[in-house]
Design a protein around this motif. Structure first.
Motif, short mmCIF file in Angstrom:
data_model
loop_
_atom_site.label_atom_id
_atom_site.label_comp_id
_atom_site.label_asym_id
_atom_site.label_seq_id
_atom_site.Cartn_x
_atom_site.Cartn_y
_atom_site.Cartn_z
N VAL A 78 0.85 -1.20 0.00
CA VAL A 78 0.00 0.00 0.00
C VAL A 78 0.89 1.25 0.00
O VAL A 78 1.82 1.38 0.81
CB VAL A 78 -0.93 0.00 1.23
N ASP A 79 0.59 2.19 -0.91
CA ASP A 79 1.33 3.46 -1.00
C ASP A 79 0.67 4.45 -0.03
O ASP A 79 -0.36 5.05 -0.34
CB ASP A 79 1.26 3.98 -2.44
N MET A 80 1.25 4.62 1.17
CA MET A 80 0.64 5.44 2.22
C MET A 80 0.59 6.92 1.84
O MET A 80 -0.33 7.64 2.24
CB MET A 80 1.40 5.25 3.54
N VAL A 81 1.59 7.38 1.07
CA VAL A 81 1.58 8.79 0.63
C VAL A 81 0.36 9.05 -0.26
O VAL A 81 -0.35 10.04 -0.11
CB VAL A 81 2.89 9.13 -0.13
N GLN A 82 0.10 8.08 -1.16
CA GLN A 82 -1.04 8.19 -2.07
C GLN A 82 -2.35 8.15 -1.28
O GLN A 82 -3.29 8.89 -1.57
CB GLN A 82 -1.00 7.06 -3.10
N VAL A 83 -2.39 7.26 -0.27
CA VAL A 83 -3.59 7.15 0.58
C VAL A 83 -3.86 8.48 1.27
O VAL A 83 -5.01 8.95 1.32
CB VAL A 83 -3.42 6.01 1.61
N LYS A 84 -2.79 9.12 1.81
CA LYS A 84 -2.95 10.40 2.51
C LYS A 84 -3.49 11.47 1.56
O LYS A 84 -4.40 12.24 1.92
CB LYS A 84 -1.60 10.83 3.08
N GLU A 85 -2.97 11.50 0.36
CA GLU A 85 -3.42 12.48 -0.64
C GLU A 85 -4.90 12.26 -0.98
O GLU A 85 -5.67 13.21 -1.14
CB GLU A 85 -2.57 12.37 -1.91
N ASN A 86 -5.28 10.96 -1.12
CA ASN A 86 -6.68 10.63 -1.45
C ASN A 86 -7.62 11.09 -0.35
O ASN A 86 -8.72 11.60 -0.61
CB ASN A 86 -6.83 9.12 -1.66
N ILE A 87 -7.20 10.91 0.92
CA ILE A 87 -8.05 11.31 2.06
C ILE A 87 -8.24 12.83 2.05
O ILE A 87 -9.36 13.33 2.25
CB ILE A 87 -7.42 10.84 3.39
N GLN A 88 -7.14 13.58 1.80
CA GLN A 88 -7.23 15.04 1.78
C GLN A 88 -8.14 15.52 0.65
O GLN A 88 -8.93 16.45 0.81
CB GLN A 88 -5.83 15.65 1.60
N LYS A 89 -8.06 14.83 -0.49
CA LYS A 89 -8.89 15.18 -1.65
C LYS A 89 -10.37 14.96 -1.33
O LYS A 89 -11.23 15.79 -1.65
CB LYS A 89 -8.46 14.33 -2.85
N ILE A 90 -10.66 13.81 -0.68
CA ILE A 90 -12.04 13.48 -0.32
C ILE A 90 -12.59 14.50 0.68
O ILE A 90 -13.74 14.96 0.57
CB ILE A 90 -12.13 12.05 0.26
N LYS A 91 -11.73 14.90 1.67
CA LYS A 91 -12.16 15.90 2.67
C LYS A 91 -12.52 17.22 2.00
O LYS A 91 -13.50 17.87 2.35
CB LYS A 91 -11.04 16.12 3.69
N LYS A 92 -11.69 17.61 1.03
CA LYS A 92 -11.92 18.86 0.32
C LYS A 92 -13.24 18.82 -0.45
O LYS A 92 -14.03 19.77 -0.41
CB LYS A 92 -10.75 19.12 -0.64
N GLU A 93 -13.47 17.69 -1.16
CA GLU A 93 -14.71 17.54 -1.94
C GLU A 93 -15.92 17.53 -1.03
O GLU A 93 -16.98 18.10 -1.36
CB GLU A 93 -14.66 16.23 -2.75
N LEU A 94 -15.79 16.91 0.13
CA LEU A 94 -16.89 16.84 1.10
C LEU A 94 -17.22 18.23 1.63
O LEU A 94 -18.40 18.61 1.76
CB LEU A 94 -16.50 15.90 2.26
N ALA A 95 -16.15 19.05 1.91
CA ALA A 95 -16.37 20.42 2.41
C ALA A 95 -17.11 21.25 1.37
O ALA A 95 -18.01 22.03 1.70
CB ALA A 95 -15.02 21.07 2.75
N GLU A 96 -16.77 21.04 0.09
CA GLU A 96 -17.42 21.79 -0.99
C GLU A 96 -18.90 21.41 -1.09
O GLU A 96 -19.77 22.27 -1.28
CB GLU A 96 -16.71 21.51 -2.32
N VAL A 97 -19.20 20.13 -0.96
CA VAL A 97 -20.59 19.66 -1.03
C VAL A 97 -21.39 20.21 0.14
O VAL A 97 -22.53 20.66 -0.02
CB VAL A 97 -20.63 18.11 -1.03
N GLU A 98 -20.77 20.22 1.35
CA GLU A 98 -21.47 20.73 2.54
C GLU A 98 -21.77 22.23 2.40
O GLU A 98 -22.84 22.70 2.79
CB GLU A 98 -20.62 20.47 3.79
N ALA A 99 -20.81 22.99 1.84
CA ALA A 99 -21.01 24.44 1.64
C ALA A 99 -22.14 24.68 0.66
O ALA A 99 -23.00 25.57 0.85
CB ALA A 99 -19.71 25.08 1.13
N GLU A 100 -22.19 23.89 -0.42
CA GLU A 100 -23.25 23.99 -1.43
C GLU A 100 -24.60 23.68 -0.80
O GLU A 100 -25.61 24.35 -1.07
CB GLU A 100 -22.94 23.01 -2.57
#
Length: 509
Positions: free
Chosen positions: A477-499
């Motif tokens: 498992v590429d942990m750096v990639q996993v961390k990036e994916n989590i941050q991306k998901i958090k960002k998308e979730l924040a955008e959906v919540e704001a909308e």
């Protein structure tokens, strides 16, 4: 020129005939009636065609016609034909009439058909119901078969009849569930066993639990001129009858198929000893309970009886007496004691025989120490009728030169075709197993050649995963990639919540 009848046309009529019984009695029972009627129809149509030929050839000279007919494979007269039965289809005693025709056929062909029909009763109230219902079933059966023309000139290749018989046996086995596995080994598994034992001309070929005989026929067909001697034994009377008819329909007239319990009453003997065979194949009942009760004296209580090696007059259990609830090694020992010098055998067994301890462990140790075990082949799950458990094949040989054992794990998903109710071996799957067996080489994640020392180190445990490692490592498992994916998901979730928040304000919530 007669129009040829195809395999598919015969099969369609046979399956239609099965509809007469379906829903009334179990298919493991009604198969006996349909397959017997197919046999009678074939004999009758062949007789009728030969009668026409000889009548024309000898200008109606009855003495010469009769003499010519007496030299045919089977002897019939007008009162032992299907046409005679069909003419009586509306008779209130039709069940008894069919039974008498079967008896007449046996009496006219005692050398071949003696006892073949003794376990099949067309007048059975217990199976076919009371007279009115029974007569209706039998009338429909005769009317269905009257649609078939099985004259040799119309059928062409004799194997078509035999293959239709096989087709029906397989369909019945599929319908019958657990009971189906008792009388039929799937065709591709039989093919695999036949290729593993490599029968040669003049071999004696034996199946101690032969069922309907399909496995024996498959092995015999590997010898182009069929110049082999076929032997079998079957405990179930009706299935024994099916095996004999199956042999005749495949042009094997000299097979010696006996009726009885192979373990307590083996019937293939020479000078009072077990007959020896160059080739043995078998698919015995898995882990047969109470396998030794045939050795108990009359009136012996089941729970009190204890099987001992001394009770077997043929000395087959000197290496150990299998547990009373698991007969697997009883059959294996019988086969090994029946194997000729330089003989080879292949038998289908549950995986438990590879690792179970106690008396089975002692027997397994003897077989390995005597250098009789040649290969252990793991098969996919769900191949057999009536059981989803995976099985294995043990290949054994007398006078082996090698001092090692080949293990093959052919159970992986890539080694079979997945079916809705039953899995199947494909031609490429069989070819791979046979090629690996012939090369006797290790292949990553598929096969391994174990020395006897390795097997001894494993305490004579033959469990295939101990020798063939099929473990697939997961990619790291590429942990750096996993961390990036989590941050991306958090960002998308924040955008959906704001909308979402904006829409809620617009509707006043």
């Amino acid at each position: 020129m007669n129009e040829q009848v195809t395999q598919q046309q015969i099969n369609a009529v046979l399956w239609q005939a099965a509809d007469t019984f379906r829903g009334k009695i179990d298919s493991s029972t009604y198969k006996d009636y349909i397959l017997t009627m197919l046999f009678i129809k074939y004999l009758s149509d062949a007789y009728k065609e030969h009668l026409e030929e000889y009548t024309k050839r000898y200008n109606g000279d009855e003495a010469r016609i009769k003499r010519a007919l007496s030299r045919e494979r089977f002897v019939l007269d007008e009162y032992s034909t299907f046409d005679y039965l069909y003419s009586k289809r509306n008779d209130p005693e039709i069940g008894e009439i069919i039974n008498k025709v079967l008896e007449r056929l046996e009496n006219e062909n005692t050398g071949k058909l003696r006892g073949v029909f003794r376990n099949i009763d067309f007048n059975s109230e217990a199976i076919l119901g009371k007279a009115k219902e029974r007569n209706a079933i039998l009338r429909s059966l005769l009317e269905d078969f009257n649609k078939l023309t099985l004259k040799p000139s119309v059928v062409g290749n004799e194997d078509i009849i035999g293959d239709s018989y096989q087709f029906m046996i397989e369909r019945f086995a599929s319908d019958s569930g657990k009971k189906g596995g008792e009388f039929y080994t799937p065709a591709m598994v039989s093919e695999l066993l036949a290729r593993l034992v490599k029968p040669q001309e003049n071999d004696r070929i034996y199946d101690p639990t032969c069922g309907s005989g399909s496995l024996l026929i498959k092995v015999a067909k590997k010898v182009p001129n069929k110049k082999v001697a076929i032997y079998g034994q079957e405990r179930n009377g009706a299935t024994h009858s099916l095996a004999l008819m199956n042999m005749y329909l495949h042009g094997i007239d000299d097979a010696k198929i006996e009726w009885g319990d192979t373990l307590s009453n083996p019937l293939h003997l020479e000078d009072g000893k077990l007959m020896k065979f160059q080739v043995i194949v078998a698919n015995p009942p898995f882990s047969l309970d109470k396998w030794a009760m045939g050795f108990a004296g009359e009136g012996t209580n089941d729970s009190k009886f204890k099987m001992e090696a001394s009770l077997d007059p043929y000395g087959r259990f000197e290496w150990g007496v299998p547990p009373s609830s698991k007969g697997d090694y009883a059959f294996v020992q019988h086969m090994l004691y029946s194997l000729a010098e330089n003989g080879r055998m292949a038998t289908i067994l549950p995986h438990g025989v590879l690792f179970r301890g106690s008396s089975e462990g002692k027997i397994r140790k003897q077989i390995i120490d005597l250098n009789l075990l040649d290969a252990v082949i793991g098969l996919p799950e769900g191949l057999f009728y009536g059981t989803g458990i995976p099985a294995c094949i043990l290949v054994m040989k007398k006078n082996r030169r090698r001092k090692d054992v080949l293990f093959i794990d052919a159970s992986g998903e890539e080694h079979y075709e997945k079916g809705k109710n039953q899995n199947k071996l494909r031609e490429e799957d069989i070819a791979k197993i046979v090629e690996t067996y012939e090369k006797y080489e290790a292949e990553d994640k598929y096969s391994y050649v174990a020395t006897l020392e390795e097997i001894k180190e494993n305490d004579y445990n033959l469990n295939i995963p101990r020798y063939v490692d099929t473990f697939e490592e997961e990619e790291p498992v590429d942990m750096v990639q996993v961390k990036e994916n989590i941050q991306k998901i958090k960002k998308e979730l924040a955008e959906v919540e704001a909308e979402m928040e904006k829409y809620l304000k617009e509707i006043g919530l």
